[in-house]
Motif scaffolding. Structure first.
Motif, PDB file in Angstrom:
ATOM      1  N   GLY A   1       3.758   0.840  14.083  1.00 46.64           N
ATOM      2  CA  GLY A   1       4.418  -0.406  13.734  1.00 46.64           C
ATOM      3  C   GLY A   1       4.723  -0.579  12.273  1.00 46.64           C
ATOM      4  O   GLY A   1       5.559   0.141  11.719  1.00 46.64           O
ATOM      5  N   ASN A   2       4.068  -1.548  11.649  1.00 51.73           N
ATOM      6  CA  ASN A   2       4.369  -1.922  10.271  1.00 51.73           C
ATOM      7  C   ASN A   2       4.312  -0.750   9.299  1.00 51.73           C
ATOM      8  O   ASN A   2       5.169  -0.629   8.422  1.00 51.73           O
ATOM      9  CB  ASN A   2       3.396  -3.003   9.793  1.00 51.73           C
ATOM     10  N   LEU A   3       3.297   0.096   9.445  1.00 52.69           N
ATOM     11  CA  LEU A   3       3.157   1.203   8.507  1.00 52.69           C
ATOM     12  C   LEU A   3       4.328   2.177   8.645  1.00 52.69           C
ATOM     13  O   LEU A   3       4.869   2.653   7.643  1.00 52.69           O
ATOM     14  CB  LEU A   3       1.823   1.939   8.725  1.00 52.69           C
ATOM     15  N   ALA A   4       4.738   2.431   9.872  1.00 53.96           N
ATOM     16  CA  ALA A   4       5.867   3.330  10.111  1.00 53.96           C
ATOM     17  C   ALA A   4       7.127   2.783   9.441  1.00 53.96           C
ATOM     18  O   ALA A   4       7.843   3.517   8.739  1.00 53.96           O
ATOM     19  CB  ALA A   4       6.102   3.499  11.607  1.00 53.96           C
TER      20      ALA A   4
ATOM     21  N   ALA B   1      10.472   3.111   2.505  1.00 57.46           N
ATOM     22  CA  ALA B   1      10.128   3.467   1.117  1.00 57.46           C
ATOM     23  C   ALA B   1      10.632   4.863   0.788  1.00 57.46           C
ATOM     24  O   ALA B   1      11.170   5.105  -0.293  1.00 57.46           O
ATOM     25  CB  ALA B   1       8.616   3.380   0.908  1.00 57.46           C
ATOM     26  N   GLY B   2      10.478   5.791   1.740  1.00 58.72           N
ATOM     27  CA  GLY B   2      10.958   7.144   1.525  1.00 58.72           C
ATOM     28  C   GLY B   2      12.473   7.190   1.372  1.00 58.72           C
ATOM     29  O   GLY B   2      13.011   7.916   0.527  1.00 58.72           O
ATOM     30  N   ALA B   3      13.167   6.377   2.181  1.00 57.27           N
ATOM     31  CA  ALA B   3      14.633   6.333   2.111  1.00 57.27           C
ATOM     32  C   ALA B   3      15.076   5.878   0.727  1.00 57.27           C
ATOM     33  O   ALA B   3      15.928   6.499   0.087  1.00 57.27           O
ATOM     34  CB  ALA B   3      15.179   5.388   3.182  1.00 57.27           C
TER      35      ALA B   3
ATOM     36  N   GLY C   1      -3.326  -0.571  -3.164  1.00 57.89           N
ATOM     37  CA  GLY C   1      -2.187  -1.488  -3.119  1.00 57.89           C
ATOM     38  C   GLY C   1      -2.547  -2.870  -2.604  1.00 57.89           C
ATOM     39  O   GLY C   1      -1.942  -3.876  -2.987  1.00 57.89           O
ATOM     40  N   SER C   2      -3.547  -2.946  -1.736  1.00 54.85           N
ATOM     41  CA  SER C   2      -3.949  -4.246  -1.172  1.00 54.85           C
ATOM     42  C   SER C   2      -4.572  -5.161  -2.223  1.00 54.85           C
ATOM     43  O   SER C   2      -4.625  -6.378  -2.029  1.00 54.85           O
ATOM     44  CB  SER C   2      -4.946  -4.051  -0.021  1.00 54.85           C
ATOM     45  N   LYS C   3      -5.041  -4.576  -3.329  1.00 52.68           N
ATOM     46  CA  LYS C   3      -5.599  -5.419  -4.392  1.00 52.68           C
ATOM     47  C   LYS C   3      -4.565  -6.413  -4.906  1.00 52.68           C
ATOM     48  O   LYS C   3      -4.910  -7.517  -5.335  1.00 52.68           O
ATOM     49  CB  LYS C   3      -6.070  -4.558  -5.573  1.00 52.68           C
TER      50      LYS C   3
ATOM     51  N   VAL D   1       0.827  -1.203   0.000  1.00 57.08           N
ATOM     52  CA  VAL D   1       0.000   0.000   0.000  1.00 57.08           C
ATOM     53  C   VAL D   1       0.865   1.259   0.000  1.00 57.08           C
ATOM     54  O   VAL D   1       0.559   2.235  -0.691  1.00 57.08           O
ATOM     55  CB  VAL D   1      -1.000  -0.013   1.185  1.00 57.08           C
ATOM     56  N   VAL D   2       1.968   1.193   0.732  1.00 55.92           N
ATOM     57  CA  VAL D   2       2.855   2.357   0.794  1.00 55.92           C
ATOM     58  C   VAL D   2       3.488   2.622  -0.577  1.00 55.92           C
ATOM     59  O   VAL D   2       3.675   3.781  -0.962  1.00 55.92           O
ATOM     60  CB  VAL D   2       3.920   2.163   1.893  1.00 55.92           C
ATOM     61  N   ALA D   3       3.785   1.577  -1.330  1.00 61.71           N
ATOM     62  CA  ALA D   3       4.369   1.770  -2.669  1.00 61.71           C
ATOM     63  C   ALA D   3       3.397   2.526  -3.568  1.00 61.71           C
ATOM     64  O   ALA D   3       3.814   3.370  -4.376  1.00 61.71           O
ATOM     65  CB  ALA D   3       4.744   0.425  -3.279  1.00 61.71           C
ATOM     66  N   CYS D   4       2.107   2.227  -3.445  1.00 62.45           N
ATOM     67  CA  CYS D   4       1.107   2.936  -4.251  1.00 62.45           C
ATOM     68  C   CYS D   4       0.925   4.372  -3.758  1.00 62.45           C
ATOM     69  O   CYS D   4       0.784   5.304  -4.554  1.00 62.45           O
ATOM     70  CB  CYS D   4      -0.225   2.184  -4.236  1.00 62.45           C
ATOM     71  N   ALA D   5       0.960   4.553  -2.436  1.00 60.32           N
ATOM     72  CA  ALA D   5       0.861   5.907  -1.873  1.00 60.32           C
ATOM     73  C   ALA D   5       2.070   6.746  -2.298  1.00 60.32           C
ATOM     74  O   ALA D   5       1.943   7.931  -2.611  1.00 60.32           O
ATOM     75  CB  ALA D   5       0.784   5.836  -0.349  1.00 60.32           C
ATOM     76  N   LEU D   6       3.228   6.105  -2.332  1.00 61.57           N
ATOM     77  CA  LEU D   6       4.451   6.808  -2.724  1.00 61.57           C
ATOM     78  C   LEU D   6       4.353   7.301  -4.162  1.00 61.57           C
ATOM     79  O   LEU D   6       4.734   8.431  -4.486  1.00 61.57           O
ATOM     80  CB  LEU D   6       5.651   5.869  -2.568  1.00 61.57           C
ATOM     81  N   SER D   7       3.818   6.456  -5.022  1.00 60.05           N
ATOM     82  CA  SER D   7       3.657   6.861  -6.419  1.00 60.05           C
ATOM     83  C   SER D   7       2.732   8.069  -6.517  1.00 60.05           C
ATOM     84  O   SER D   7       3.024   9.035  -7.233  1.00 60.05           O
ATOM     85  CB  SER D   7       3.108   5.689  -7.237  1.00 60.05           C
ATOM     86  N   ALA D   8       1.628   8.028  -5.773  1.00 59.82           N
ATOM     87  CA  ALA D   8       0.688   9.159  -5.776  1.00 59.82           C
ATOM     88  C   ALA D   8       1.373  10.423  -5.261  1.00 59.82           C
ATOM     89  O   ALA D   8       1.224  11.505  -5.830  1.00 59.82           O
ATOM     90  CB  ALA D   8      -0.540   8.823  -4.939  1.00 59.82           C
ATOM     91  N   ALA D   9       2.145  10.265  -4.192  1.00 60.46           N
ATOM     92  CA  ALA D   9       2.835  11.428  -3.609  1.00 60.46           C
ATOM     93  C   ALA D   9       3.809  12.044  -4.612  1.00 60.46           C
ATOM     94  O   ALA D   9       3.894  13.263  -4.750  1.00 60.46           O
ATOM     95  CB  ALA D   9       3.576  11.001  -2.339  1.00 60.46           C
TER      96      ALA D   9
END
Lengths: 426, 426
Positions: free
Chosen positions: A152-155, A161-163, A230-232, A130-138
C-alpha cells in the motif's frame, strides 16, 4: 536522468563522499550499544539487535530551521542526509498542516485537539517522509535500484519518489492484491513485480535479494536505519507548529511501532538541543483488535510481545510481530501514556466521525487513531483538559472499501421538485 | 455547531453585515455591463448574461499578501470575502506547491516547466478553492443549506467544507454513480441524495430548488459569481510563487472555461495593482476529443460554441455547452495562445508520463492538460524555450479506472530468489 546512480559496492565506507549523512556519525545497536560505521547495515553484528543512526548535532537553532524550506529538509541538520539534500529532485514531503480540530474536540469533550494531517503528503501518507530519507541514503550509497515489498502506502511512496528522483524502482507486491491498489503504484513505476505468495513471502524474498545484491536498496530492509529516521520529522513539525512547544498528550498508530518511537526520539532531541522546554508528555499507541500485540502486552503488564496473525480492516497497521513493539511499551509506560485497541466497527465509525467534523477523509489507520482517542477519553485514560495531538497517517481514498458499507445516499428520488420536497431533505 | 446558520431572506441586502464581501462592491454583467447589488444573483436582469463580482481594491501590496496565512486567504483583499474570513472554520485550501518539473521538461524538450499541483488541496482538487469562496458567501447571506449537484470533485469539496464549517450540506448525484465515488462524498455528509436521472436532470433539479427556496446556497448556481472568483487564487499563487512574475505560457484545462478566464483575470488584476510587471503571456486551453466544443471553435476561427454531447474519460471536463467558452476563445486569441484537444488514449498516456517523471498521480483532467502540452510542443504552437506553467487540477486516486487498463505488474513470479533472477528484473 539516471546517471547519478552508479553501481558501487555498498559496504565500502571509503566510497562515501564527505558529509554524505550530514551530522550522523555512526550506527548504534539499540540493544547492546555496539557501534558500526554508517552503511547499509540494519542488524547488530554482535547481538543482532536493531541499528539506529547516532549523531553529533553540535548547535542547531530555531532560526536555522525556520529559514529552511517548508518541507522535511528544514530539519536536515537532525537527519542522516547531506547538507545539499534540497538540490536533488525529490518529492519534498512534510510540513503538513497541524489542524485545530475544534469540531472533533467539542464532539469528544476535549479542550484542545490538533490533527497532524499527513494525508496531504505528496503520495498521501507519512511514508513519503521515511522514503525521502531512505532515498537519500540510497543515493549516497550508490545504490542501483530503489525497492520495497509493500501492499500500500509504502509502495506508492517508493515508486513515486524513485520516479521524481530518476532512479529505477522495483516494487514487490503479493499477486492477489486488488487492482486499484496495484494501479496506485504501477502508475509510477514500470517495475511492479507481483509475487505468488503471501505478504510474508514477499518480504522474505526482499530480504533475500537485499542480502545477495549490494546494488539494491530496500527501504525497509538494508537502509532501514536511515529510513526510520524520517518519522522524527513528524515530532519536529508538531513541536514547531505548536510554537516550539511539546503537547501534553499524543496518540500515534502502532504498526511496527517505529513511528511512535521516532516521534518520542524527536521530542527528546528537541529538549536536549534546547529547542523546546523540557516538560512531561504522555504517549499513547493505537492498535486494532485484529492486530493488537502491543496493546495486549501493555494491558497484561508484561514486557514480551506475543506475535499474532493479523485480521483487521486496518491493513497498514497489520504487523503481527512488530519490531519496535517493546520500545513502544517502554515509552508508553515511562511517559504515563498507554496502548489501546479498538474494533473494526469502531474504526469505521471513527473514519466517518473525523470526516463529518473536520472534512478530513482518513484511511483505516487514522480511523484506528481517532477511535482510540475516543476510547481513551471515555475510559478516563486521557485528560480531556490537556492539549492533545493525534496523527493522521494516510488518506481514505486508498481504503475506500473500509467505509463503502457504512455510508451512502440518504434518499433516492425522482428528478422532480415534488419528489424532492416529499423526501423531506433539509 | 450549526447556530451560525439562520434562515434569512437572501435577497434583502439590508441584512448583510458591513464588509461581508470585503472589497467587492457590486455584481456586473459580463455581457451588457449592467450592475446589481451583491447578493445571490447569477444572471443579469437586463440581458440574462453572467454576473461577475466587481471590486474597489484600493491599495494592495506584496508585503500585505506575504504576511497572510499560507492558503487562499492571503489574497482575501482580492476576493469577495470578509476581512475576518480566517476566523471561521474552513478547509484552508490553496498555496499548493508549484513544482519545478525538470524531468518532464527534459522529456518534452522544454527549457522550463512548472506544475501547479492542486491535487494536494484538502479534498485533492482545485474545487476546494472555489467552494471556500462560495461557503463564505453562503455564510454572509445567511444560507440554511450548502449544496451542489456533482458527480465528483465538487461533491467532495462541498461535503467536506460544510462538515468543517458546521453547515448542513446536501449533495445531489445521479443514482447510477459508481459506489467508490458515492463514498468519497457520503463520508462527509449525511445528506447525499441520489437522483434517478442523468447529470443534466440533477442539475435542473438543483436550479429549481435554488429558485424556490432562498435558504439554499447552490455553489455553482445562485452563488456562482462568488464561487467562480476562487479560481483567481490559482493565478495569484503562480505569480507569487514565481517571485511576483507572470509566466510566458500557461496551459489550463477547460470544462466550463471558468478557471481559465479567472486565471487570466487574476493576472490582469496583478498587473493593474502593480504587483507584477506587465508583460505578454499566452493562455492555452486543454480539452478532450470527446468534449472539445471550445477547441473546435478555436480551430474553425468562429466565435460561436456549438454544444456537444460529451463522450470522454475526462469526466470532470465533460461539459458539452461550456458557459465561459466564448470568453476562453477571446483570451486564447487575444494572448496569442490557443485551445487544443487530445484523445482518451493520449490522456491515459499522459497520466503515466507525469507520474513516471515527477511522481505526481493526476486525474484525467490533468492528463488532458499534460497531453495537450505535449501536442502543443510537437505542433510548434508552444515555444519550448519560453517559461511554461501547467495546472494539475485533481488527484488520480479519484479516477483510477482511467489507467487501470494501461498499467500493471511487469512480471508475476514465484516467491523464490531463483524465480526473481530468472525474470531478469533490474
Amino acid at each position: 536522468m539516471k546517471e547519478s546512480f552508479v553501481s558501487l559496492t555498498l559496504d565500502s565506507a571509503s566510497t562515501l563522499r564527505a558529509g554524505a549523512f550530514g551530522n550522523a556519525t555512526h550506527l548504534s545497536c539499540r540493544e547492546c550499544g555496539a557501534t558500526r560505521e554508517l552503511g547499509p547495515h540494519y542488524a547488530c553484528s554482535e547481538c543482532f539487535g536493531p541499528l539506529e543512526v547516532a549523531y553529533d548535532f553540535g548547535q542547531v537553532t530555531r532560526e536555522q530551521i525556520e529559514a529552511g524550506p517548508r518541507n522535511i529538509w528544514r530539519y536536515k541538520a537532525l537527519l542522516p542526509v547531506p547538507d545539499d539534500i534540497e538540490t536533488s529532485p525529490n518529492l519534498e514531503p512534510g510540513f503538513t498542516r497541524l489542524l485545530d480540530a475544534c469540531n472533533l474536540a467539542a464532539e469528544l469533550g476535549l479542550t484542545k485537539l490538533w490533527v497532524k494531517d499527513d494525508s496531504t503528503n505528496p503520495t498521501n501518507s507519512f511514508k513519503d517522509r521515511v522514503v525521502a530519507c531512505a532515498l537519500s541514503a540510497a543515493r549516497e550509497l550508490g545504490s542501483r535500484v530503489f525497492a520495497c515489498p509493500s501492499t500500500g502506502n509504502l509502495a506508492n511512496a517508493v515508486a513515486a519518489a524513485g520516479a521524481r528522483a530518476g532512479i529505477p524502482t522495483v516494487v514487490f507486491i503479493p499477486s492477489n492484491l486488488e487492482t486499484p491498489k496495484q494501479v496506485n503504484s504501477a502508475v509510477f513505476t514500470e517495475s511492479l513485480v507481483a509475487v505468488d505468495g503471501t505478504y510474508d513471502d514477499v518480504n522474505k524474498l526482499a530480504s533475500e535479494i537485499a542480502g545477495e545484491d549490494p546494488g539494491w536498496a530496500f527501504v525497509n530492509v538494508n537502509v532501514r536505519p536511515f529510513y526510520a529516521e524520517g518519522s522524527k520529522t513528524l515530532g519536529y513539525e508538531i513541536a514547531e507548529q505548536l510554537g516550539w512547544r511539546l503537547p501534553d498528550q499524543i496518540v500515534i498508530p502502532v504498526a511496527s511501532g517505529s513511528q511512535l518511537t521516532k516521534v518520542h526520539k524527536a521530542f527528546q532531541e528537541l529538549i536536549a538541543l534546547g529547542l523546546v522546554e523540557d516538560k512531561p508528555y504522555k504517549v499513547f499507541g493505537a492498535q486494532a483488535d485484529g492486530c493488537s500485540p502491543v496493546a495486549s502486552a501493555f494491558k497484561a503488564g508484561v514486557d514480551a510481545i506475543r506475535p499474532v496473525k493479523p485480521d483487521t480492516i486496518a491493513k497498514s497497521l497489520a504487523i503481527g510481530n512488530p519490531a519496535d513493539g517493546i520500545y513502544v511499551l517502554d515509552i508508553a509506560r515511562q511517559t504515563g501514556g498507554g496502548v489501546e485497541q479498538v474494533s473494526d466497527d469502531e474504526i469505521r465509525a471513527a473514519i466517518v466521525l473525523l470526516a463529518r467534523n473536520e472534512g478530513i477523509f482518513t484511511e483505516t489507520a487514522g480511523g484506528t487513531t481517532v477511535a482510540v482517542l475516543k476510547k481513551l477519553v471515555e475510559t478516563g485514560q486521557l485528560d480531556p483538559d490537556a492539549e492533545t495531538v493525534i496523527i493522521n497517517t494516510g488518506h481514505g481514498l486508498k481504503t475506500l472499501d473500509a467505509v463503502s458499507g457504512s455510508v451512502g445516499p440518504r434518499a433516492t428520488i425522482a428528478p422532480t421538485y415534488d419528489a424532492f420536497t416529499a423526501a423531506g431533505i433539509a
